[in-house]
Design a protein around this motif. Structure first.
Motif, PDB file in Angstrom:
ATOM      1  N   UNK A 483      61.203  50.239  66.553  1.00  0.00           N
ATOM      2  CA  UNK A 483      62.396  49.796  67.257  1.00  0.00           C
ATOM      3  C   UNK A 483      62.508  50.512  68.597  1.00  0.00           C
ATOM      4  N   UNK A 484      62.807  49.748  69.634  1.00  0.00           N
ATOM      5  CA  UNK A 484      62.941  50.284  70.984  1.00  0.00           C
ATOM      6  C   UNK A 484      64.356  50.047  71.494  1.00  0.00           C
ATOM      7  N   UNK A 485      64.735  50.813  72.527  1.00  0.00           N
ATOM      8  CA  UNK A 485      66.055  50.677  73.122  1.00  0.00           C
ATOM      9  C   UNK A 485      67.027  51.719  72.616  1.00  0.00           C
ATOM     10  N   UNK A 486      68.082  51.970  73.394  1.00  0.00           N
ATOM     11  CA  UNK A 486      69.076  52.977  73.012  1.00  0.00           C
ATOM     12  C   UNK A 486      69.677  52.680  71.643  1.00  0.00           C
ATOM     13  N   UNK A 487      69.950  51.410  71.386  1.00  0.00           N
ATOM     14  CA  UNK A 487      70.519  51.023  70.097  1.00  0.00           C
ATOM     15  C   UNK A 487      69.513  50.238  69.257  1.00  0.00           C
ATOM     16  N   UNK A 488      68.217  50.438  69.553  1.00  0.00           N
ATOM     17  CA  UNK A 488      67.120  49.900  68.755  1.00  0.00           C
ATOM     18  C   UNK A 488      67.259  48.386  68.586  1.00  0.00           C
ATOM     19  N   UNK A 489      67.468  47.712  69.700  1.00  0.00           N
ATOM     20  CA  UNK A 489      67.703  46.266  69.685  1.00  0.00           C
ATOM     21  C   UNK A 489      66.432  45.469  69.966  1.00  0.00           C
ATOM     22  N   UNK A 607      72.361  52.303  65.906  1.00  0.00           N
ATOM     23  CA  UNK A 607      72.245  50.855  65.820  1.00  0.00           C
ATOM     24  C   UNK A 607      73.558  50.186  66.210  1.00  0.00           C
ATOM     25  N   UNK A 608      73.455  48.903  66.455  1.00  0.00           N
ATOM     26  CA  UNK A 608      74.635  48.062  66.622  1.00  0.00           C
ATOM     27  C   UNK A 608      74.863  47.332  65.310  1.00  0.00           C
ATOM     28  N   UNK A 609      75.902  47.727  64.599  1.00  0.00           N
ATOM     29  CA  UNK A 609      76.207  47.153  63.281  1.00  0.00           C
ATOM     30  C   UNK A 609      77.316  46.125  63.436  1.00  0.00           C
ATOM     31  N   UNK A 610      76.987  44.888  63.137  1.00  0.00           N
ATOM     32  CA  UNK A 610      77.963  43.810  63.269  1.00  0.00           C
ATOM     33  C   UNK A 610      79.075  43.948  62.238  1.00  0.00           C
ATOM     34  N   UNK A 611      80.275  43.598  62.649  1.00  0.00           N
ATOM     35  CA  UNK A 611      81.423  43.639  61.744  1.00  0.00           C
ATOM     36  C   UNK A 611      82.394  42.540  62.129  1.00  0.00           C
TER      37      UNK A 611
END
Length: 804
Positions: A483-489, A607-611
């Motif tokens: 995973x790459x990117x600050x938030x592994x996107x 990570x960006x966790x959807x909610x």
């Protein structure tokens, strides 16, 4: 993002000024008893805090002279003047109780004097809503977990909790989460919270710590208060007068201001709601405190012994705002696990109705700053917080000692685990996952090596080996993703495989363990298998906050598998049905797709966790797969289009609807094993959002549309019936409707290796399920509405446990 970083710089300048610690305690003047949760304000400022359960408090103040005011309902406020030029401790507030001599209250027949107070409080709430346009605040939150046994970490994000302790075992502090955050609100519904710093006991990974003092806590000035997935009428909501019974329990005072202590409980004990006391000021009719518990009707299944919430309010620029929030929960799940949770939050440094830039608000409702986990002890010394109790201090030391002690894999071993941890990132197969059985491979030994969340939670990999003693084949399956990117996107993935595959596994919702049991005990192998060898490369990335793109290349060579074992513990005279052959071929294909997700997300530092925060939402996904002989040297030429959507709809009270739509359309020639199977079930069991009256893999095609719709009434319909016996049973009701159309293209039909059944006209079924709040199991009843064939009604058991 620029706005956020500018805010970080400003906050850093403010936070790292020369602050000093001012500590003290609040007690009752006469008895000397500690006054927990007392409000402490710094006169002339928006700074303040609340004492902990022991009456202890701590303020962080710059050098200067201050007046500190301690206030508690039922007491006169006490004021201390302090000169802060170094750390101070030992301050003592001694609050004197107030005595109010009330004139005799004349209650007219049929009139409840508490109702007029509540009506005026509702009017005041509406006035507050009209006058509140925006606000900023800081908060400190502390979550405390209590269990009977120590909680141990088992790698990133994994927590081990012992079960089966006696009911008499004492709960102790086994985990602590703390955070300092900044929150912003602007009408109509813009909200943003930034976690500036966080720390937790060493048995919890940082990513689980997204405690904040704003959106994730309830505000009792709201119309509806959400607890356990249920919107409950608030004590001063528009529905309160008709839903709750109120009576004045006593009259207190805070300083010389009269305060009504009003008891509240639902008119009907079988209706979910709050029971306890609320405190409303005389003449101004402001709600300034609640001390409430959830009644039994709001606690479906009775898992929670107690859910108690305390919230207090104070005035900032003439508007009442929450200054703290205390949540106390204890639970006992079937006598197997007892635990407790406490959340203590203080909110301070309000700026009410100030100008807030719109660009601050985006899809990230909570953002953990990149350096939030790197704050040292100096930061926390300068930050407003809630003092640790002696029990919490001892718990920190005990947990740190346990986590730093040398461990081996047996320390966290359980026969129910599928993996055994070697260290924080590496694990191997546990005994439960080292064996499976089917009619093709026979007795099979499995072994896997796994790497999870390595290199700052970016690398995941697995290498699985398997050997079937009946087909005498050695299988391998390797995959690795980075995973790459600050938030592994951005995700890159490689896989290589030479393994046995389940035929139409994408439509099979049952776990391997259930398949093994069914085969060994009943001699019923409900699956078919084939061999597949090849590799795949894929990449996916977030293009926009709502849009994700995907591309992959896949090479696979498929071969038929055959029955090689007739073993079973029972039913020796029975034989396994013949394993279905596949269209043997080599396919090279490229797949392009994208996903759309409008939900907000939490940036947890990794990570960006959807909610959805309990709101309605819809997810979309589409893809096209291309196989071409000239371009890719593939055995078959085809283009396959796929579309899917999943919609969740919040309805009245706790009810909700889920609608799943899937469609596929192919041009060209599709191999038998790559057709789409309408999701069915095995005879006695069923799973959610599938066709209950259809067998597994009964309907196949490459031009298919399916619709699955379920409405979860929970216990609301039975409550509306208002039959006491049924209400007490806490039965849950789900109704469902499924429809399907399935056909096959002429070219795909020409190479079929097995006969198939299609639906050239739409198929329909309906049904319902009955469950109980405490049990993860329901009984489902389903009927075919057309295509009737003698097996038009089916009763089955449904449970998430069947996915194991």
């Amino acid at each position: 993002m620029k706005k956020i970083f500018l805010l970080i710089i400003i906050l850093s300048i403010n936070l790292f000024g020369q602050n000093y610690s001012v500590k003290g305690k609040v007690i009752d003047f006469q008895s000397g008893e500690n006054l927990g949760f007392t409000n402490i304000r710094v006169d002339g400022t928006n700074l303040g805090t609340s004492s902990n359960s022991k009456g202890e408090f701590e303020l962080k103040l710059e050098k200067g002279n201050y007046k500190l005011i301690a206030s508690f309902i039922g007491y006169f406020s006490d004021t201390l003047s302090v000169e802060v030029k170094s750390d101070l401790s030992g301050l003592l507030f001694r609050l004197k109780s107030t005595e109010i001599n009330l004139p005799e209250v004349i209650v007219k027949p049929g009139e409840n004097p508490a109702l007029e107070i509540i009506r005026k409080a509702i009017v005041k709430r509406k006035s507050r809503e009209q006058n509140l346009f925006s606000y900023e605040f800081e908060s400190f939150s502390k979550g405390t977990i209590r269990t009977t046994e120590d909680i141990t970490s088992s790698g990133s994000g994994a927590i081990n909790l012992g079960i089966g302790e006696a009911d008499t075992a004492k709960l102790k502090v086994t985990g602590i989460l703390e955070s300092h955050s900044k929150g912003f609100f602007k009408k109509p519904d813009n909200y943003k919270e930034i976690i500036l710093a966080r720390k937790q006991s060493s048995n919890f990974p940082p990513s689980v710590n997204t405690l904040t003092g704003g959106r994730l806590i309830q505000n009792f000035y709201s119309n509806d208060i959400n607890f356990l997935g249920r919107d409950l009428p608030g004590p001063i909501s528009d529905k309160a007068i008709d839903y709750y019974y109120f009576y004045i329990q006593k009259t207190l005072a805070i300083n010389n201001q009269k305060v009504f202590q009003i008891h509240i409980e639902p008119d009907s004990p079988s209706d979910p709601g709050f029971v306890g006391d609320i405190f409303i000021t005389d003449s101004t009719y402001d709600l300034i405190k609640v001390d409430l518990i959830l009644n039994r009707a709001a606690n479906i299944g009775g898992i929670f012994d107690t859910v108690n919430v305390i919230q207090q309010f104070d005035y900032y620029d003439g508007i009442v705002m929450p200054v703290d929030y205390r949540l106390f929960v204890t639970a006992n799940f079937l006598g197997l696990a007892r635990f407790g949770f406490e959340l203590n939050t203080i909110l301070f440094n309000y700026k009410v109705n100030t100008q807030i830039d719109e660009t601050l608000f985006n899809k990230a409702i909570i953002t953990v700053l990149p350096d939030a986990d790197k704050k040292d002890s100096t930061y926390w010394l300068l930050t407003q917080s809630i003092p640790n109790t002696e029990e919490e201090e001892l718990a920190y030391k005990r947990i740190d000692s346990l986590e730093s002690a040398p461990k081996n894999f047996l320390d966290d071993f359980s026969f129910l685990d599928s993996k055994i941890k070697i260290n924080r990132n590496i694990s191997v197969s546990a005994p439960l996952a080292m064996y499976h059985f089917n009619s093709v491979e026979g007795h099979s030994i499995d072994y896997g090596l796994f790497v999870d969340d390595a290199f700052e939670r970016r690398l995941n990999s697995s290498l699985n080996f398997s050997y079937g003693f009946s087909d005498k084949k050695f299988k391998q399956d390797f995959s690795a993703s980075y995973l790459l990117g600050d938030y592994r996107t951005f995700r890159l993935e490689l896989s290589a495989f030479n393994k046995t595959k389940v035929l139409f596994d994408e439509s099979d919702n049952y776990g391997e363990f259930l398949g093994t049991l069914s085969t060994l005990l009943y001699k019923d192998d409900f699956r078919d298998y084939y061999y597949s060898k090849g590799f795949s490369l894929s990449a996916e990335s977030e293009i926009f906050p709502i849009l994700k793109g995907r591309v992959s290349f896949r090479n696979k060579t498929d071969k038929s598998a055959f029955n090689n074992s007739d073993f079973s513990f029972f039913n020796k005279d029975k034989t396994y049905r013949t394993n279905l052959p596949v269209y043997e071929s080599k396919i090279n294909s490229i797949k392009l797709g994208f996903d759309i997700d409008f939900r907000d997300y939490i940036e947890d530092g990794y990570f960006r966790r959807r909610t959805s925060l309990g709101k309605s939402y819809t997810l979309f996904s589409t893809a096209v797969t291309i196989s071409n002989n000239k371009l890719f040297k593939s055995d078959l030429d085809f283009i396959k289009y796929e579309f899917s959507s999943r919609t969740f709809i919040r309805s009245f009270k706790t009810t909700s609807a889920t609608v799943k739509l899937y469609g596929t359309y192919s041009k060209g020639t599709i191999a038998y094993q790559d057709l789409y199977a309408v999701p069915g079930n095995i005879s006695l069991f069923s799973t959610s959002l599938t066709f209950r009256t259809l067998n597994l893999n009964q309907i196949l095609g490459d031009r298919v549309v399916t619709l699955n719709a379920e409405y979860n009434f929970r216990d609301e319909l039975f409550r509306l019936l208002n039959i006491p016996v049924i209400k007490k049973l806490e039965l849950l009701l789900t109704v469902f409707f499924n429809a399907a159309y399935g056909d096959i293209s002429p070219k795909s039909e020409q190479i079929l290796v097995n006969p198939i059944q299609t639906f050239k006209h739409p198929f329909y079924e309906i049904g319902f399920g009955i469950g109980q709040g405490l049990l993860p199991l329901s009984v489902e009843f389903a009927w075919k509405l057309n295509y009737k064939d003698g097996n038009n009604f089916r009763i089955s058991l449904s449970s998430i446990l069947f996915n194991l």
